[in-house]
Scaffold this motif. Structure first.
Motif, PDB file in Angstrom:
ATOM      1  N   PHE A  77       0.829  -1.207   0.000  1.00 20.53           N
ATOM      2  CA  PHE A  77       0.000   0.000   0.000  1.00 20.53           C
ATOM      3  C   PHE A  77       0.863   1.257   0.000  1.00 20.53           C
ATOM      4  O   PHE A  77       0.511   2.254  -0.647  1.00 20.53           O
ATOM      5  CB  PHE A  77      -0.949  -0.017   1.200  1.00 20.53           C
ATOM      6  CG  PHE A  77      -2.155  -0.887   0.998  1.00 20.53           C
ATOM      7  CD1 PHE A  77      -3.248  -0.422   0.290  1.00 20.53           C
ATOM      8  CD2 PHE A  77      -2.187  -2.179   1.492  1.00 20.53           C
ATOM      9  CE1 PHE A  77      -4.361  -1.221   0.075  1.00 20.53           C
ATOM     10  CE2 PHE A  77      -3.298  -2.993   1.289  1.00 20.53           C
ATOM     11  CZ  PHE A  77      -4.382  -2.519   0.579  1.00 20.53           C
ATOM     12  N   ILE A  78       1.987   1.234   0.717  1.00 22.37           N
ATOM     13  CA  ILE A  78       2.897   2.378   0.680  1.00 22.37           C
ATOM     14  C   ILE A  78       3.423   2.581  -0.744  1.00 22.37           C
ATOM     15  O   ILE A  78       3.419   3.698  -1.277  1.00 22.37           O
ATOM     16  CB  ILE A  78       4.075   2.167   1.658  1.00 22.37           C
ATOM     17  CG1 ILE A  78       3.584   2.233   3.102  1.00 22.37           C
ATOM     18  CG2 ILE A  78       5.170   3.213   1.430  1.00 22.37           C
ATOM     19  CD1 ILE A  78       4.652   1.877   4.112  1.00 22.37           C
ATOM     20  N   ASN A  79       3.900   1.494  -1.354  1.00 25.01           N
ATOM     21  CA  ASN A  79       4.442   1.600  -2.707  1.00 25.01           C
ATOM     22  C   ASN A  79       3.408   2.092  -3.705  1.00 25.01           C
ATOM     23  O   ASN A  79       3.716   2.852  -4.634  1.00 25.01           O
ATOM     24  CB  ASN A  79       4.993   0.246  -3.150  1.00 25.01           C
ATOM     25  CG  ASN A  79       6.295  -0.111  -2.463  1.00 25.01           C
ATOM     26  OD1 ASN A  79       6.877   0.704  -1.756  1.00 25.01           O
ATOM     27  ND2 ASN A  79       6.751  -1.332  -2.650  1.00 25.01           N
ATOM     28  N   MET A  80       2.161   1.667  -3.535  1.00 21.79           N
ATOM     29  CA  MET A  80       1.135   2.090  -4.486  1.00 21.79           C
ATOM     30  C   MET A  80       0.803   3.577  -4.327  1.00 21.79           C
ATOM     31  O   MET A  80       0.476   4.246  -5.322  1.00 21.79           O
ATOM     32  CB  MET A  80      -0.128   1.247  -4.336  1.00 21.79           C
ATOM     33  CG  MET A  80       0.029  -0.189  -4.820  1.00 21.79           C
ATOM     34  SD  MET A  80       0.938  -0.339  -6.386  1.00 21.79           S
ATOM     35  CE  MET A  80      -0.040   0.692  -7.480  1.00 21.79           C
ATOM     36  N   GLU A  81       0.882   4.118  -3.117  1.00 21.93           N
ATOM     37  CA  GLU A  81       0.673   5.562  -2.966  1.00 21.93           C
ATOM     38  C   GLU A  81       1.851   6.341  -3.533  1.00 21.93           C
ATOM     39  O   GLU A  81       1.695   7.451  -4.052  1.00 21.93           O
ATOM     40  CB  GLU A  81       0.412   5.915  -1.500  1.00 21.93           C
ATOM     41  CG  GLU A  81      -0.921   5.402  -0.986  1.00 21.93           C
ATOM     42  CD  GLU A  81      -2.073   5.723  -1.927  1.00 21.93           C
ATOM     43  OE1 GLU A  81      -2.249   6.903  -2.292  1.00 21.93           O
ATOM     44  OE2 GLU A  81      -2.795   4.791  -2.335  1.00 21.93           O
ATOM     45  N   ILE A  82       3.057   5.773  -3.433  1.00 25.23           N
ATOM     46  CA  ILE A  82       4.222   6.379  -4.085  1.00 25.23           C
ATOM     47  C   ILE A  82       4.026   6.349  -5.602  1.00 25.23           C
ATOM     48  O   ILE A  82       4.260   7.345  -6.303  1.00 25.23           O
ATOM     49  CB  ILE A  82       5.502   5.631  -3.676  1.00 25.23           C
ATOM     50  CG1 ILE A  82       5.834   5.927  -2.199  1.00 25.23           C
ATOM     51  CG2 ILE A  82       6.677   6.003  -4.572  1.00 25.23           C
ATOM     52  CD1 ILE A  82       6.936   5.062  -1.625  1.00 25.23           C
ATOM     53  N   GLU A  83       3.574   5.202  -6.116  1.00 27.14           N
ATOM     54  CA  GLU A  83       3.348   5.083  -7.552  1.00 27.14           C
ATOM     55  C   GLU A  83       2.195   5.971  -8.016  1.00 27.14           C
ATOM     56  O   GLU A  83       2.221   6.502  -9.133  1.00 27.14           O
ATOM     57  CB  GLU A  83       3.074   3.628  -7.925  1.00 27.14           C
ATOM     58  CG  GLU A  83       4.291   2.727  -7.809  1.00 27.14           C
ATOM     59  CD  GLU A  83       4.127   1.422  -8.560  1.00 27.14           C
ATOM     60  OE1 GLU A  83       3.232   1.345  -9.428  1.00 27.14           O
ATOM     61  OE2 GLU A  83       4.904   0.489  -8.293  1.00 27.14           O
ATOM     62  N   ARG A  84       1.159   6.129  -7.179  1.00 26.80           N
ATOM     63  CA  ARG A  84       0.012   6.957  -7.569  1.00 26.80           C
ATOM     64  C   ARG A  84       0.475   8.363  -7.968  1.00 26.80           C
ATOM     65  O   ARG A  84       0.058   8.903  -8.990  1.00 26.80           O
ATOM     66  CB  ARG A  84      -0.990   7.056  -6.416  1.00 26.80           C
ATOM     67  CG  ARG A  84      -2.237   7.884  -6.763  1.00 26.80           C
ATOM     68  CD  ARG A  84      -3.046   8.204  -5.516  1.00 26.80           C
ATOM     69  NE  ARG A  84      -3.491   7.017  -4.822  1.00 26.80           N
ATOM     70  CZ  ARG A  84      -4.610   6.359  -5.097  1.00 26.80           C
ATOM     71  NH1 ARG A  84      -5.417   6.778  -6.062  1.00 26.80           N
ATOM     72  NH2 ARG A  84      -4.950   5.295  -4.398  1.00 26.80           N
ATOM     73  N   TYR A  85       1.344   8.933  -7.141  1.00 23.23           N
ATOM     74  CA  TYR A  85       1.776  10.304  -7.411  1.00 23.23           C
ATOM     75  C   TYR A  85       2.537  10.390  -8.733  1.00 23.23           C
ATOM     76  O   TYR A  85       2.324  11.309  -9.534  1.00 23.23           O
ATOM     77  CB  TYR A  85       2.650  10.822  -6.266  1.00 23.23           C
ATOM     78  CG  TYR A  85       3.060  12.263  -6.457  1.00 23.23           C
ATOM     79  CD1 TYR A  85       2.172  13.292  -6.179  1.00 23.23           C
ATOM     80  CD2 TYR A  85       4.320  12.591  -6.952  1.00 23.23           C
ATOM     81  CE1 TYR A  85       2.519  14.624  -6.382  1.00 23.23           C
ATOM     82  CE2 TYR A  85       4.687  13.909  -7.163  1.00 23.23           C
ATOM     83  CZ  TYR A  85       3.780  14.922  -6.872  1.00 23.23           C
ATOM     84  OH  TYR A  85       4.130  16.226  -7.089  1.00 23.23           O
ATOM     85  N   THR A  86       3.421   9.430  -8.986  1.00 28.64           N
ATOM     86  CA  THR A  86       4.211   9.470 -10.212  1.00 28.64           C
ATOM     87  C   THR A  86       3.372   9.123 -11.430  1.00 28.64           C
ATOM     88  O   THR A  86       3.540   9.717 -12.503  1.00 28.64           O
ATOM     89  CB  THR A  86       5.414   8.525 -10.094  1.00 28.64           C
ATOM     90  OG1 THR A  86       6.223   8.946  -8.987  1.00 28.64           O
ATOM     91  CG2 THR A  86       6.266   8.538 -11.344  1.00 28.64           C
ATOM     92  N   LEU A  87       2.455   8.167 -11.299  1.00 18.70           N
ATOM     93  CA  LEU A  87       1.550   7.855 -12.403  1.00 18.70           C
ATOM     94  C   LEU A  87       0.744   9.080 -12.819  1.00 18.70           C
ATOM     95  O   LEU A  87       0.482   9.301 -14.000  1.00 18.70           O
ATOM     96  CB  LEU A  87       0.588   6.740 -11.994  1.00 18.70           C
ATOM     97  CG  LEU A  87       1.130   5.314 -11.967  1.00 18.70           C
ATOM     98  CD1 LEU A  87       0.128   4.387 -11.277  1.00 18.70           C
ATOM     99  CD2 LEU A  87       1.416   4.809 -13.370  1.00 18.70           C
ATOM    100  N   ALA A  88       0.351   9.896 -11.838  1.00 16.96           N
ATOM    101  CA  ALA A  88      -0.513  11.042 -12.093  1.00 16.96           C
ATOM    102  C   ALA A  88       0.236  12.283 -12.548  1.00 16.96           C
ATOM    103  O   ALA A  88      -0.344  13.148 -13.217  1.00 16.96           O
ATOM    104  CB  ALA A  88      -1.324  11.379 -10.841  1.00 16.96           C
TER     105      ALA A  88
END
Length: 472
Positions: A77-88
């Motif tokens: 879940f931490i990694n996915m929130e990190i990825e969310r920002y970069t994906l967006a």
């Protein structure tokens, strides 16, 4: 979309405002962009998977395997929130943190350097090589550090070299697991394993709280490595990261010095359809690679240790544990298996060292290029930091220091503190800087709150425990 509640043109943290760009369509074939989760798993498959969990299993059985699942899901879940920002946005998460406060990115980069200053993985790989072929640990470790510097600075595209190395490592570990299934783990243990793992316990009396909480928190990755998930998916071209430059070798490639800040996309229906496709793929990729590979490795290395060393109380809590396990495996299965075990372990630790130097240099170069030295080439900054870490590591090894206690203490404390702080910052970042349509759901925020509590408690326990050891 606004930053700090302001307008699109308002700078934040001393950085220029977001540009405008289209959310690219997700590729029709996902296979060609699988990789960042494998890199994360490959870099993370190190002491926890090969030493810590197997040691725990040798002492108390499989009663603590549940902690690996909890730790990996938390990091997912931490990694996915990190990825969310970069994906967006196409920005790294450290650049995002710098939008919240100008120097946040630099703080995390310096903490990553501090935590990884001691070249422990290179010396660990060198030690395993001496178990195999003999030789001087220090000379081998120095040679490995030089090899790391050459690989990371002579590769035309750094991420590709890193990805291929970590994929090879994962394949080697998979081969070791298959050999263990066929030759080293007895059949009756397979029948008993589910019941052994289901006997959930917290063996604090036998092993101590710092060891157990460290195993729970750092299964798979930890510290600065989670933050670099952002850089890896940007270099792979996930989402808005397709608009960002990649690090290339200043010697064999063309240095790229474009701005390191990102973009916003207009959340119209087609863009949101593309966003959902990218988000779905990123979640699946992370689960199917980082989480699955890490958990399977922990499970099977723990089974292997339990099958060979169960009940032994004379095992050291360091890399010497692997020599004893290899000798036992050689005696029970055959010399070839002990050799395979040590060879895969040595390559795994070398690949971990490669990834650690890469992500530390990558994080630092990104922060310096984006916020402080905007006219510099990120590629040249990256190469300079890589070789600085290599030379400092060589100096530490050459000085004759075996285990500089203060550096090991700092590393443990820094990693826990980093995760505590950036888990909290992720909540603020993705709720404040992203459009309402792509902000995290309530349950994902809840998991980040859990992570803040977990790593906050771990930070306190680690600092108190290590302070007692230093004073003692």
């Amino acid at each position: 979309m606004s930053v700090r509640g302001g307008t699109r043109s308002e700078p934040a943290g001393g950085l220029p405002p977001f540009g405008s760009a289209e959310m690219p369509p997700a590729p029709r074939s996902w296979w060609r962009i699988v990789g960042p989760g494998v890199v994360a798993a490959g870099v993370g498959l190190a002491s926890g998977e090969f030493i810590l969990y197997p040691y725990i299993a040798s002492q108390v059985g499989l009663v603590f395997i549940w902690a690996a699942a909890v730790g990996l899901i938390t990091q997912y879940f931490i990694n996915m929130e990190i990825e969310r920002y970069t994906l967006a946005t196409g920005e790294t998460v450290l650049t995002g943190f710098s939008r919240l406060g100008r120097h946040w990115g630099l703080v995390f980069a310096l903490l990553a350097i501090l935590a990884n200053l001691w070249p422990g993985w290179a010396t660990g790989a060198a030690t395993l090589l001496t178990f195999l072929v003999g030789g001087d640990v220090r000379l081998i470790a120095i040679a490995l550090l030089v090899a790391i510097g050459l690989i990371l600075t002579l590769s035309p595209v750094v991420y590709r070299a890193l990805e291929r190395t970590q994929m090879l490592k994962v394949a080697c570990v998979g081969g070791l697991i298959l050999a263990a299934i066929l030759f080293a783990i007895p059949g009756d243990l397979w029948a008993r394993a589910p019941a052994l793992a289901a006997d959930v316990q917290i063996p604090a009396a036998q092993l101590g709280w710092p060891l157990l909480l460290g195993a729970l928190a750092y299964a798979g990755a930890g510290g600065g490595q989670n933050l670099c998930q952002s850089n890896w998916i940007r270099d792979k071209g996930f989402g808005m990261g397709v608009h960002a430059p990649r690090i290339v070798s200043p010697l064999t490639g063309e240095p790229v010095a474009d701005a390191g800040t990102g973009w916003q996309f207009d959340p119209h229906p087609e863009a949101m359809r593309r966003w959902r496709a990218w988000w779905r793929f990123a979640n699946i990729e992370q689960l199917a690679t980082f989480v699955a590979i890490s958990f399977v490795t922990i499970l099977f290395t723990s089974l292997l240790a339990y099958a060979t060393l169960s009940g032994r109380t004379d095992l050291p809590r360091d890399i010497g544990f692997l020599k004893i396990e290899a000798a036992t495996l050689s005696a029970r299965v055959g010399p070839w298996f002990g050799t395979l075990f040590l060879a895969v372990g040595a390559f795994s630790l070398f690949a971990a060292a490669l990834g650690i130097v890469d992500y530390t240099a990558r994080l630092t170069a990104d922060v310096l290029r984006t916020s402080y030295t905007k006219r510099s080439s990120e590629s040249l900054l990256y190469a300079g930091i890589v070789w600085t870490m290599v030379l400092v590591g060589i100096a530490i090894i050459g000085s004759g220091l075996d285990q500089p206690l203060i550096l090991l203490v700092i590393a443990g404390c820094v990693a826990a503190f980093m995760m505590f702080v950036y888990s909290a910052l992720l909540i603020v970042l993705n709720r404040r800087l992203l459009a309402p349509e792509i902000r995290p759901a309530t349950y994902r925020i809840g998991v980040l709150v859990w992570a803040v509590g977990l790593f906050g408690i771990l930070s306190v326990i680690t600092i108190v425990d290590q302070a007692k050891r230093l004073i003692g």
